[in-house]
Design a protein around this motif. Structure first.
Motif, PDB file in Angstrom:
ATOM      1  N   ASN A  69       0.835  -1.215   0.000  1.00 39.40           N
ATOM      2  CA  ASN A  69       0.000   0.000   0.000  1.00 39.40           C
ATOM      3  C   ASN A  69       0.867   1.261   0.000  1.00 39.40           C
ATOM      4  O   ASN A  69       0.386   2.348  -0.336  1.00 39.40           O
ATOM      5  N   GLU A  81       2.780 -12.851  -0.067  1.00 38.81           N
ATOM      6  CA  GLU A  81       1.343 -12.664  -0.323  1.00 38.81           C
ATOM      7  C   GLU A  81       0.537 -13.560   0.622  1.00 38.81           C
ATOM      8  O   GLU A  81       0.050 -14.630   0.239  1.00 38.81           O
ATOM      9  N   LYS A 135      -2.112 -12.442   2.049  1.00 34.27           N
ATOM     10  CA  LYS A 135      -3.500 -11.959   1.817  1.00 34.27           C
ATOM     11  C   LYS A 135      -4.110 -11.178   2.961  1.00 34.27           C
ATOM     12  O   LYS A 135      -5.266 -10.798   2.931  1.00 34.27           O
ATOM     13  N   TYR A 165      -8.240  -8.241   5.460  1.00 36.01           N
ATOM     14  CA  TYR A 165      -7.762  -8.821   4.210  1.00 36.01           C
ATOM     15  C   TYR A 165      -7.318  -7.715   3.259  1.00 36.01           C
ATOM     16  O   TYR A 165      -7.986  -6.690   3.146  1.00 36.01           O
ATOM     17  N   THR A 166      -6.220  -7.941   2.564  1.00 38.24           N
ATOM     18  CA  THR A 166      -5.714  -6.927   1.626  1.00 38.24           C
ATOM     19  C   THR A 166      -6.786  -6.587   0.585  1.00 38.24           C
ATOM     20  O   THR A 166      -6.928  -5.432   0.194  1.00 38.24           O
ATOM     21  N   LYS A 167      -7.573  -7.595   0.163  1.00 32.75           N
ATOM     22  CA  LYS A 167      -8.568  -7.336  -0.901  1.00 32.75           C
ATOM     23  C   LYS A 167      -9.650  -6.372  -0.421  1.00 32.75           C
ATOM     24  O   LYS A 167     -10.253  -5.664  -1.220  1.00 32.75           O
ATOM     25  N   ASP A 168      -9.898  -6.326   0.878  1.00 33.29           N
ATOM     26  CA  ASP A 168     -10.927  -5.418   1.400  1.00 33.29           C
ATOM     27  C   ASP A 168     -10.363  -4.026   1.675  1.00 33.29           C
ATOM     28  O   ASP A 168     -11.091  -3.039   1.643  1.00 33.29           O
ATOM     29  N   LEU A 220      -7.358  -2.454   0.289  1.00 37.84           N
ATOM     30  CA  LEU A 220      -7.010  -1.763  -0.958  1.00 37.84           C
ATOM     31  C   LEU A 220      -6.773  -2.862  -1.987  1.00 37.84           C
ATOM     32  O   LEU A 220      -5.715  -3.503  -1.963  1.00 37.84           O
ATOM     33  N   TYR A 221      -7.753  -3.081  -2.864  1.00 36.39           N
ATOM     34  CA  TYR A 221      -7.721  -4.256  -3.737  1.00 36.39           C
ATOM     35  C   TYR A 221      -6.369  -4.355  -4.469  1.00 36.39           C
ATOM     36  O   TYR A 221      -5.962  -3.418  -5.157  1.00 36.39           O
ATOM     37  N   PRO A 222      -5.685  -5.476  -4.305  1.00 34.91           N
ATOM     38  CA  PRO A 222      -4.293  -5.541  -4.789  1.00 34.91           C
ATOM     39  C   PRO A 222      -4.128  -5.909  -6.262  1.00 34.91           C
ATOM     40  O   PRO A 222      -3.048  -5.750  -6.811  1.00 34.91           O
ATOM     41  N   PHE A 223      -5.174  -6.423  -6.906  1.00 37.10           N
ATOM     42  CA  PHE A 223      -5.072  -6.983  -8.266  1.00 37.10           C
ATOM     43  C   PHE A 223      -4.025  -8.105  -8.258  1.00 37.10           C
ATOM     44  O   PHE A 223      -3.741  -8.676  -7.209  1.00 37.10           O
ATOM     45  N   ASP A 224      -3.460  -8.369  -9.433  1.00 36.56           N
ATOM     46  CA  ASP A 224      -2.608  -9.556  -9.571  1.00 36.56           C
ATOM     47  C   ASP A 224      -1.136  -9.130  -9.494  1.00 36.56           C
ATOM     48  O   ASP A 224      -0.642  -8.438 -10.383  1.00 36.56           O
TER      49      ASP A 224
END
Ligand SMILES: Cc1ncc(C[n+]2csc(CCOP(=O)(O)OP(=O)(O)O)c2C)c(N)n1
Length: 284
Positions: free
Chosen positions: A153, A178, A180, A186-189, A191-195
């Protein structure tokens, strides 16, 4: 990797995991989840890859490690102790007043710690300078930079990555842990990390993704990265926060764990007993 070497590294990983559990349990709290997700990487680095001399931690011509996610200090200290940089008794002094092992790594205090970290993001730029210095000195050495997925981030990471890739600093191998999760979710919640693989490839890194508890896969990925001289190298570790101990993997809040309740205490004691049993059997 032959079976003998794999067994050796599995045993080292078990010892590092045991040290992490024992020192945090002794302390009563600490950064458990993000330490455990790096156990296998540390075993491969300190058991196989690193050109270092624990008897001469400042040896000029050495590989360097920058643990940019410095809150995972406990796993680094455990690996360093297992490699013989300092007595294992030091581990029980984590975070004490006057200790050589502060909660976050300090290069002026701990043999084997090449960069002070803890302020997330900053280790990435430091690693750039270290790797560049190795090149300028004509050394054939590596800087192994370890970052957390939540740490990404921080914009500073991406500035450093752009430099590493743009300058083809192929002696700076970047590991992304990673797992997660970050401090509070959770990282996706958050700041969405994409791939990460696609992102790092787009930056110009030769990027591999391996299971972060697979010792053979980690070692093979490092060898492949070292063989690639044409671009910068990144290895994304698909890990689990709390890796290797089911209870702590499943604990909702496992970033910094307190051993102040029956369930956490019981789980820690069981994990310590199981790891001791495994190690005793392997060494018999
Ligand atoms: C600049 C900065 N901001 C905030 C923190 C507090 N902090 C410590 S760990 C952490 C989460 C890091 O997440 P991640 O990199 O994914 O680590 P892991 O989950 O692997 O432990 C945060 C926000 C910090 N150390 N530095």
């Amino acid at each position: 990797m032959d079976k003998v070497e794999l067994k050796k590294l599995e045993l080292l990983a078990a010892k590092i995991r045991l040290d992490v559990m024992e020192l945090l349990y002794h302390r009563g709290y600490g950064h458990l989840g993000g330490s455990l997700s790096l156990v296998e990487l540390m075993a491969v680095l300190y058991g196989k890859c690193l050109h270092v001399d624990p008897a001469d931690p400042q040896m000029d011509d050495r590989d360097m490690v920058v643990l940019s996610k410095g809150h995972a200090g406990p796993v680094w200290y455990s690996a360093l102790a297992e490699r013989g940089y300092f007595p294992k008794e030091w581990l029980m002094t984590l975070n004490d007043g006057g200790t050589n092992l502060p909660s976050h790594p300090d290069r002026t205090k701990t043999p084997g710690v090449d960069m002070t970290t803890g302020s997330l993001g900053q280790g990435t730029s430091a690693a750039v300078g270290i790797a560049l210095g190795q090149k300028m000195k004509g050394q054939n050495r590596y800087t192994y930079l370890i970052v957390g997925d939540g740490e990404l981030n921080e914009g500073q990471c991406w500035e450093a990555f752009q430099f590493i890739a743009g300058k083809k600093l192929n002696n700076c191998i970047v590991f992304i842990d990673e797992n997660k999760r970050q401090l509070d979710g959770y990282t996706k919640d958050i700041l969405y990390p994409f791939d990460y693989v696609a992102k790092m490839e787009a930056f110009g890194f030769h990027t591999q993704k391996v299971k972060g508890d697979d010792i053979e896969a980690i070692a093979a990925a490092i060898e492949k990265a070292q063989a690639n001289k044409d671009s910068a190298n990144c290895i994304v570790l698909d890990t689990i926060k709390g890796q290797g101990i089911k209870y702590f993997e499943e604990l909702v809040s496992n970033h910094s764990v307190k051993f102040n309740n029956e369930a956490n205490i019981k789980a820690a004691e069981e994990a310590i007993a199981n790891l001791k049993e495994f190690i005793a059997k392997e060494e018999a």
